[in-house]
Each structure stands twice: as structure tokens, then as C-alpha cells.
Scaffold this active site. Structure first.
Site, PDB file in Angstrom:
ATOM      1  N   ASN A 115      36.796  42.400  40.372  1.00 35.56           N
ATOM      2  CA  ASN A 115      37.922  42.498  39.439  1.00 35.56           C
ATOM      3  C   ASN A 115      37.549  42.151  38.013  1.00 35.56           C
ATOM      4  OD1 ASN A 115      39.341  43.426  41.551  1.00 35.56           O
ATOM      5  ND2 ASN A 115      40.514  41.558  41.904  1.00 35.56           N
ATOM      6  N   CYS A 170      45.313  50.122  47.588  1.00 35.20           N
ATOM      7  CA  CYS A 170      45.551  49.361  48.823  1.00 35.20           C
ATOM      8  C   CYS A 170      46.862  49.770  49.495  1.00 35.20           C
ATOM      9  CB  CYS A 170      45.669  47.877  48.499  1.00 35.20           C
ATOM     10  SG  CYS A 170      44.141  47.228  47.922  1.00 35.20           S
ATOM     11  N   ASP A 194      45.064  36.889  46.483  1.00 37.08           N
ATOM     12  CA  ASP A 194      43.946  37.527  47.182  1.00 37.08           C
ATOM     13  C   ASP A 194      43.286  36.604  48.194  1.00 37.08           C
ATOM     14  OD1 ASP A 194      42.737  39.577  44.397  1.00 37.08           O
ATOM     15  OD2 ASP A 194      44.449  39.748  45.733  1.00 37.08           O
ATOM     16  N   ARG A 203      35.345  48.364  50.225  1.00 38.93           N
ATOM     17  CA  ARG A 203      35.838  48.554  48.857  1.00 38.93           C
ATOM     18  C   ARG A 203      35.583  47.311  48.031  1.00 38.93           C
ATOM     19  NH1 ARG A 203      41.862  49.790  48.431  1.00 38.93           N
ATOM     20  NH2 ARG A 203      41.294  49.672  46.238  1.00 38.93           N
TER      21      ARG A 203
HETATM   22  C1  EPZ Z   1      45.128  42.673  40.241  1.00 42.64           C
HETATM   23  O1  EPZ Z   1      45.929  43.751  40.691  1.00 42.64           O
HETATM   24  C2  EPZ Z   1      43.972  42.627  41.211  1.00 42.64           C
HETATM   25  N1  EPZ Z   1      43.217  43.879  41.133  1.00 42.64           N
HETATM   26  C3  EPZ Z   1      44.512  42.417  42.624  1.00 42.64           C
HETATM   27  O2  EPZ Z   1      43.403  42.312  43.511  1.00 42.64           O
HETATM   28  C4  EPZ Z   1      45.299  41.099  42.647  1.00 42.64           C
HETATM   29  O3  EPZ Z   1      45.858  40.939  43.935  1.00 42.64           O
HETATM   30  C5  EPZ Z   1      46.415  41.150  41.612  1.00 42.64           C
HETATM   31  O4  EPZ Z   1      45.864  41.438  40.302  1.00 42.64           O
HETATM   32  C6  EPZ Z   1      47.171  39.835  41.520  1.00 42.64           C
HETATM   33  O5  EPZ Z   1      46.267  38.799  41.252  1.00 42.64           O
HETATM   34  C7  EPZ Z   1      42.332  44.041  40.117  1.00 42.64           C
HETATM   35  O6  EPZ Z   1      42.143  43.166  39.289  1.00 42.64           O
HETATM   36  C8  EPZ Z   1      41.603  45.338  40.088  1.00 42.64           C
HETATM   37  P1  EPZ Z   1      49.387  42.869  39.161  1.00 42.64           P
HETATM   38  P2  EPZ Z   1      47.114  44.294  39.756  1.00 42.64           P
HETATM   39  O7  EPZ Z   1      49.659  43.949  38.188  1.00 42.64           O
HETATM   40  O8  EPZ Z   1      46.776  44.070  38.347  1.00 42.64           O
HETATM   41  C9  EPZ Z   1      53.756  44.240  40.018  1.00 42.64           C
HETATM   42  C10 EPZ Z   1      42.048  43.040  45.261  1.00 42.64           C
HETATM   43  O9  EPZ Z   1      42.085  43.069  46.500  1.00 42.64           O
HETATM   44  N2  EPZ Z   1      53.573  45.303  39.031  1.00 42.64           N
HETATM   45  O10 EPZ Z   1      48.983  41.507  38.641  1.00 42.64           O
HETATM   46  O11 EPZ Z   1      47.436  45.665  40.219  1.00 42.64           O
HETATM   47  C11 EPZ Z   1      52.913  44.436  41.271  1.00 42.64           C
HETATM   48  O12 EPZ Z   1      53.576  45.300  42.177  1.00 42.64           O
HETATM   49  C12 EPZ Z   1      43.268  43.391  44.453  1.00 42.64           C
HETATM   50  O13 EPZ Z   1      41.032  42.730  44.574  1.00 42.64           O
HETATM   51  C13 EPZ Z   1      54.679  46.073  38.659  1.00 42.64           C
HETATM   52  O14 EPZ Z   1      55.784  45.876  39.160  1.00 42.64           O
HETATM   53  O15 EPZ Z   1      48.284  43.328  40.168  1.00 42.64           O
HETATM   54  C14 EPZ Z   1      52.800  43.031  41.803  1.00 42.64           C
HETATM   55  O16 EPZ Z   1      53.950  42.722  42.583  1.00 42.64           O
HETATM   56  C15 EPZ Z   1      44.491  43.547  45.343  1.00 42.64           C
HETATM   57  N3  EPZ Z   1      54.512  47.043  37.748  1.00 42.64           N
HETATM   58  C16 EPZ Z   1      52.827  42.168  40.542  1.00 42.64           C
HETATM   59  O17 EPZ Z   1      53.254  43.013  39.472  1.00 42.64           O
HETATM   60  C17 EPZ Z   1      53.300  47.310  37.142  1.00 42.64           C
HETATM   61  O18 EPZ Z   1      53.225  48.201  36.283  1.00 42.64           O
HETATM   62  C18 EPZ Z   1      51.455  41.631  40.151  1.00 42.64           C
HETATM   63  O19 EPZ Z   1      50.611  42.764  40.157  1.00 42.64           O
HETATM   64  C19 EPZ Z   1      52.191  46.513  37.509  1.00 42.64           C
HETATM   65  C20 EPZ Z   1      52.352  45.515  38.459  1.00 42.64           C
END
Ligand code: EPZ
Length: 417
Positions: A22, A116, A304, A397
Site C-alpha cells: 500500500n 477485493c 487490514d 495479490r
Molecule cells: C486502503 O483502501 C487500503 N488499500 C486498504 O487495504 C485498507 O483496508 C483501507 O485503505 C483502510 O485502511 C490501499 O491502500 C491500496 P478507504 P481504500 O478509502 O483507500 C469508504 C488491502 O488489503 N469510501 O480508506 O480503498 C470505503 O468504502 C486493502 O491492502 C467511500 O465511501 O480504503 C470504506 O468504507 C484492503 N467512498 C472507507 O471509506 C470513496 O470514494 C475507508 O476506505 C472511498 C472510500
């Protein structure tokens, strides 16, 4: 392919942590902000990085790998501004490529993102963020078309904390004229590392690692090089693995300062971990106590690591309430642990109650996503008997050669067709 595991054995030896997935993914996107070469080191050899490299090559920017775990990206020019429709739905982080293309080409087409099974997460924050910077966004049936004549700095407040949302707007704003302020920004270590790298290429970012990030746009960015920070999620999963299998393991090339809350959780559970600057030593605990666990944005307990720690909690004495506050679908994998003999009740999609310790029996499982996939590997290593895990692409992945590294510390795990 699938993993075949015979569990119930104690492990012993040293596990070396890879560079952070990440961090690598946003760094690869940031490389497209400049037409000069960018060298990234300690990049994990995992499927998500390979996919990201293919998507970037598909845009016309060469991505070469001269040495092991090292990538050179030279985005002199692009031959298209449409992300590959087959590849980009495979990996949600492809959304990070929007900004650089928008800045340099004035338009970009994004097929709907995937990734995912924890829900193909919404991207409303990205859409609103780019709109705030002056882009127009047109949602078509299979893709979203972003275009921007002129982007201007703006103030954007995240309604919820988003890691890649923060990264996407931060890296984009480095080349948007004027000042951009991100409020309620995520504070992950990967964001701090990304800001430091961008600043080393001439960007003007302050406040990374705090809820308010200020970016003063510059017209050009130099090329540069960076070494990925250690993968704190992999290191944390190895800790859960060691504690759950009562193993004596050394976890090296990690950064304990990125794991303060998980280490505190383990200490409160009665698991002793010795920390040094870049390694952790964990020994078998006589008795592990259950503790309630709530996931929270960094620096809180990482979502995570919830799945690996849920498996550990099935081996702990007492009752624990697991509260997953970030994602809606991240506790459904627990029904697979119940099939192995765990005592877990899902109170609602965000809350599970685990009663332990319980003996786990091997069975056949399907890996739903990267982090639950590794948690199932841990469950298989804890369980008596044989466990087969299918859909291991999801595990590949995020974890490089995981079965080879686990075999090296005594695990009975093989990759079979
Ligand atoms: C990052 O995902 C990580 N991925 C995820 O790791 C991690 O679980 C997550 O952050 C939380 O720490 C990477 O860094 C590539 P978010 P991200 O936007 O950025 C909602 C792994 O296995 N949301 O922080 O996609 C979303 O649904 C992965 O390495 C919206 O509603 O997560 C979630 O409920 C899995 N609208 C919350 O925000 C949006 O436009 C936090 O998601 C974006 C997100």
C-alpha cells in the site's frame, strides 16, 4: 491453484517482511506525474503490483524491472488516456492513476473499479475531489469520463477518512496551480512516505500524517527514487500467525513504530513481543487472554489486521467483541472459521463476538479477499488436520511467495494445482 496445509505444528525461525503493497501502488501512480524516470526499490513481487505495472504500460509508459524488487517507470508520454477495461477493475488502486492523466492529458477514462470482495467500494470521494479541483465528470454505463481544461487548487474536506482518497488528491494537487487543502485526511505511514517522496521530486506538501494536508502546486516535478517502507500489515499478520500457532518467530525488516496499537493489543492479551529498531521477536505465550478489538483509521487498530487477529482470538481464553468500523463486508469470512470449529456470533455486519479457546479442524475454504485470505492460512496452520484454500490469487495479490516463506519456518503448506 490452491494451498494445501497440514496444521497443528509450531513454527520456528525468521520471517522477512516485504516492502509495503500500500506504498508501492500510490508510488507507482505518483511516478506518472513526471516525464522523468522514477526508480522504486523494495517493491513487493505481488499480483497487485504486476497488474498496476501492466495498466501503466498500457498507457504507453515503460515500466522496467532491472533488478529484483526494483521498478523504473518513465512516463515520458502517454499513448492513451483510457485505463485498460479488463485490468483496472481487478485492482481498486487503479483509481490513483486518474490525477496524473488528468493533469498531463486533460482527460481520463476509468472503467468501474473492482478489487477485493469487501464490496467494490464506492469512489464518490474521488469524484467529488476531482470536481472540486475543477474536473468535469461524466458517468457512463461502463466507465467514468473525467476531463479538465484547467484545474485549480481548492479546499476539500473528506466526509469520511479515505486512504487512497487522500493519496489521490494529494499527489494530483502537487501539479495543480494554487493551494489545495485536504481536511480530515488519512494519516497512514504510507501517506507520509508518499509526501516525502513527492517533495524530494520538487513538490510542496506540508502536513502529511496529520488530518490537514496543504499542497502548493508546482508546474513540474523532477524524477527521483524511493525505497518502499516495510509492509506493516504483513508484519502484523505474521505476529498474529506466531501467537496463534504458539511459535517462536523473529520478524525482521519491519518498522515496529508502525505497529504500536497491534503490539499493545498483543501485550494486553499476554503475548510477549521484544521489539528492536527493525525487528520483532515473539515467543509462545502460556495463556492468551481475549480482548475486545475495534478497528480505526491510523494510528488506530488497522482494519487490514482485523481478520488475522480474529483467528488469534479464537485461540484466546474468554469472550471478545470485534467491532469492524471501516468496512461493511469484512466480518463475513468468520462463517468459514465457524465451519472449522470456532465459536463466533455475528451480532451485525460490523460486530462479532468470539468465544475461545476452541480447537479448529481443517476443511476446504475459499479466500474472499487479500487479508481474510491470509487469515484463513493462519487458521489452517492452527487447525488439526488438512486445510485446502482455494482462490489463492487473492492472497498472491498482497503477499509475495507466502507459502515458500512459511515453509522456511516449518509450516506444512504447498501450492497445488
Ligand atoms: C486502503 O483502501 C487500503 N488499500 C486498504 O487495504 C485498507 O483496508 C483501507 O485503505 C483502510 O485502511 C490501499 O491502500 C491500496 P478507504 P481504500 O478509502 O483507500 C469508504 C488491502 O488489503 N469510501 O480508506 O480503498 C470505503 O468504502 C486493502 O491492502 C467511500 O465511501 O480504503 C470504506 O468504507 C484492503 N467512498 C472507507 O471509506 C470513496 O470514494 C475507508 O476506505 C472511498 C472510500
Amino acid at each position: 491453484m490452491r494451498f494445501l496445509i497440514h496444521g497443528g505444528k509450531k513454527l520456528n525461525g525468521t520471517l522477512t517482511v516485504s516492502g509495503a503493497k500500500n506504498a508501492a501502488l500510490p508510488f507507482m501512480a505518483a511516478a506518472l506525474l513526471t516525464d522523468k524516470p522514477v526508480t522504486l526499490r523494495r517493491v513487493p513481487a505481488i499480483e497487485d503490483v504486476a497488474r498496476m505495472g501492466e495498466i501503466i504500460r498500457g498507457l504507453g509508459a515503460p515500466v522496467t524491472s532491472a533488478r529484483d524488487h526494483e521498478y523504473i517507470i518513465s512516463a515520458k508520454k502517454f499513448t492513451t488516456t483510457a485505463l485498460d477495461a479488463t485490468l483496472s477493475p481487478k485492482i481498486r488502486a487503479s483509481v490513483l492513476l486518474l490525477g496524473p492523466l488528468l493533469i498531463r492529458e486533460g482527460s481520463v477514462t476509468l472503467p468501474y473499479p473492482g478489487g477485493c470482495a469487501i464490496g467494490s467500494r464506492p469512489i464518490d470521494l474521488f469524484i467529488n475531489g476531482y470536481r472540486k479541483l475543477g474536473a468535469t465528470v461524466e458517468e457512463k454505463e461502463s466507465a467514468i469520463q473525467f476531463s479538465a481544461k484547467k484545474l485549480r487548487g481548492a479546499r476539500f474536506t473528506f466526509p469520511i477518512v479515505s486512504v487512497t482518497g487522500t493519496e489521490a488528491l494529494m499527489l494530483t494537487a502537487t501539479r495543480v496551480p494554487g493551494e489545495t487543502v485536504l481536511e480530515n485526511a488519512a494519516m497512514e505511514p504510507e501517506i507520509i512516505a508518499l509526501a516525502e517522496f513527492l517533495n524530494s521530486c520538487g513538490a510542496k506538501i506540508t502536513g502529511a500524517g496529520t488530518p490537514m494536508i496543504r499542497i502548493m502546486g508546482v508546474s513540474q516535478l523532477r524524477g527521483g527514487s524511493a525505497t518502499m517502507i516495510p509492509d506493516r500489515i504483513e508484519a502484523g499478520a505474521f505476529l498474529a500467525l506466531a501467537a496463534a500457532t504458539r511459535s517462536d518467530l523473529t520478524i525482521k525488516n519491519c518498522d515496529p513504530s508502525h505497529l504500536a496499537i497491534p503490539l499493545l493489543m498483543l501485550e494486553r492479551m499476554g503475548v510477549k513481543v521484544e521489539t528492536s529498531k527493525d525487528s520483532l521477536r515473539i515467543r509462545p505465550a502460556e495463556r492468551i487472554e481475549s480482548k475486545d478489538l475495534t478497528t480505526h483509521e491510523y494510528p488506530g487498530f488497522p482494519t487490514d489486521l482485523q481478520a488475522p487477529f480474529v483467528v488469534l482470538m479464537t485461540q484466546a481464553h474468554g469472550k471478545a467483541l470485534i467491532h469492524e468500523t471501516i468496512f461493511n463486508g469484512r466480518l463475513f469470512f468468520t462463517e468459514k472459521l465457524v465451519r472449522m470449529g470456532a465459536k463466533i456470533t455475528l451480532a451485525d455486519p460490523h460486530r462479532a463476538i468470539i468465544e475461545g479457546p476452541t480447537k479448529l479442524r481443517g476443511t476446504t475454504l475459499e479466500s474472499p479477499d487479500i487479508r481474510a485470505g491470509l487469515a484463513l492460512v493462519i487458521a489452517g496452520l492452527v487447525a488439526r488436520g488438512k486445510t485446502t484454500i482455494e482462490n489463492i490469487y487473492q492472497i498472491d495479490r498482497g503477499y509475495e511467495k507466502i507459502e515458500e516463506r512459511l515453509r522456511a519456518v516449518g509450516a506444512d503448506i504447498k501450492r497445488v494445482p
